[in-house]
Design a protein around this motif. Sequence first.
Motif, short mmCIF file in Angstrom:
data_model
loop_
_atom_site.label_atom_id
_atom_site.label_comp_id
_atom_site.label_asym_id
_atom_site.label_seq_id
_atom_site.Cartn_x
_atom_site.Cartn_y
_atom_site.Cartn_z
N ASN A 198 22.75 10.14 -40.31
CA ASN A 198 21.30 10.26 -40.30
C ASN A 198 20.63 8.99 -39.76
N ILE A 199 21.11 8.54 -38.59
CA ILE A 199 20.57 7.36 -37.93
C ILE A 199 20.28 7.71 -36.47
N ASN A 200 19.57 6.81 -35.77
CA ASN A 200 19.31 7.06 -34.35
C ASN A 200 20.34 6.34 -33.49
N LYS A 201 20.31 6.62 -32.20
CA LYS A 201 21.31 6.07 -31.27
C LYS A 201 21.20 4.55 -31.17
N ARG A 202 20.01 4.01 -31.27
CA ARG A 202 19.84 2.55 -31.18
C ARG A 202 20.51 1.86 -32.36
N THR A 203 20.37 2.43 -33.56
CA THR A 203 21.02 1.86 -34.74
C THR A 203 22.53 1.90 -34.57
N LEU A 204 23.03 2.99 -34.04
CA LEU A 204 24.46 3.13 -33.79
C LEU A 204 24.93 2.06 -32.81
N GLN A 205 24.15 1.84 -31.76
CA GLN A 205 24.47 0.79 -30.78
C GLN A 205 24.50 -0.58 -31.44
N ARG A 206 23.58 -0.83 -32.34
CA ARG A 206 23.53 -2.12 -33.04
C ARG A 206 24.79 -2.33 -33.87
N TYR A 207 25.24 -1.30 -34.56
CA TYR A 207 26.48 -1.40 -35.35
C TYR A 207 27.67 -1.71 -34.45
N ARG A 208 27.73 -1.08 -33.29
CA ARG A 208 28.83 -1.37 -32.35
C ARG A 208 28.74 -2.79 -31.83
N SER A 209 27.54 -3.23 -31.46
CA SER A 209 27.35 -4.57 -30.91
C SER A 209 27.71 -5.65 -31.91
N LYS A 210 27.38 -5.43 -33.16
CA LYS A 210 27.70 -6.40 -34.22
C LYS A 210 29.20 -6.41 -34.53
N GLY A 211 29.89 -5.35 -34.14
CA GLY A 211 31.32 -5.26 -34.43
C GLY A 211 31.61 -4.65 -35.78
N THR A 212 30.59 -4.14 -36.46
CA THR A 212 30.81 -3.54 -37.77
C THR A 212 31.33 -2.12 -37.68
N LEU A 213 31.16 -1.49 -36.51
CA LEU A 213 31.66 -0.13 -36.30
C LEU A 213 32.59 -0.13 -35.09
N LYS A 214 33.84 0.17 -35.35
CA LYS A 214 34.83 0.23 -34.26
C LYS A 214 34.69 1.56 -33.54
N TYR A 215 35.09 1.58 -32.26
CA TYR A 215 34.93 2.77 -31.44
C TYR A 215 35.96 2.80 -30.33
N LEU A 216 36.06 3.94 -29.66
CA LEU A 216 36.94 4.13 -28.51
C LEU A 216 36.08 4.48 -27.31
N ARG A 217 36.50 4.02 -26.13
CA ARG A 217 35.84 4.42 -24.89
C ARG A 217 36.85 5.23 -24.09
N ILE A 218 36.51 6.47 -23.80
CA ILE A 218 37.37 7.35 -23.02
C ILE A 218 36.53 7.93 -21.90
N GLY A 219 36.90 7.60 -20.67
CA GLY A 219 36.17 8.12 -19.53
C GLY A 219 34.70 7.77 -19.54
N GLY A 220 34.36 6.58 -20.01
CA GLY A 220 32.97 6.13 -20.02
C GLY A 220 32.15 6.69 -21.18
N LYS A 221 32.77 7.42 -22.07
CA LYS A 221 32.07 8.00 -23.20
C LYS A 221 32.59 7.35 -24.48
N THR A 222 31.72 7.19 -25.46
CA THR A 222 32.06 6.53 -26.72
C THR A 222 32.44 7.57 -27.77
N PHE A 223 33.55 7.29 -28.46
CA PHE A 223 34.02 8.17 -29.53
C PHE A 223 34.40 7.33 -30.75
N TYR A 224 34.42 7.99 -31.89
CA TYR A 224 34.77 7.35 -33.16
C TYR A 224 35.77 8.24 -33.88
N THR A 225 36.80 7.63 -34.46
CA THR A 225 37.73 8.40 -35.27
C THR A 225 37.16 8.50 -36.69
N VAL A 226 37.61 9.48 -37.43
CA VAL A 226 37.17 9.64 -38.81
C VAL A 226 37.55 8.40 -39.60
N GLU A 227 38.72 7.84 -39.31
CA GLU A 227 39.18 6.62 -40.00
C GLU A 227 38.23 5.45 -39.72
#
Length: 90
Positions: A51-80
């Motif tokens: 229940n957040i917006n895309k900018r907040t999600l970007q902030r979490y990624r930028s801070k390094g608090t939320l890990k993610y995967l980049r596949i083909g230029g698209k961002t994904f997150y595992t349940v783990e």
Amino acid sequence: MNIDRDNFESYMERILEQIELLHQKTDKFMTDTGGKELKLLDNQDLCQLLNINKRTLQRYRSKGTLKYLRIGGKTFYTVEQVNDFIKNSD
């Protein structure tokens, strides 16, 4: 554009070979080290889930608090990764 049947079938075989190759390459992203299938969430899925917006999600990624995967230029997150983020954000 007219194409004869043999050329068409040859062209379709090449396309199917490329699809199979792509499928083989993406299979390694879809399983973890134990061979268990991974569930991937994209930005929209995760924004709705948390229940957040895309900018907040970007902030979490930028801070390094939320890990993610980049596949083909698209961002994904595992349940783990999402579970780790939720546990560490308390």
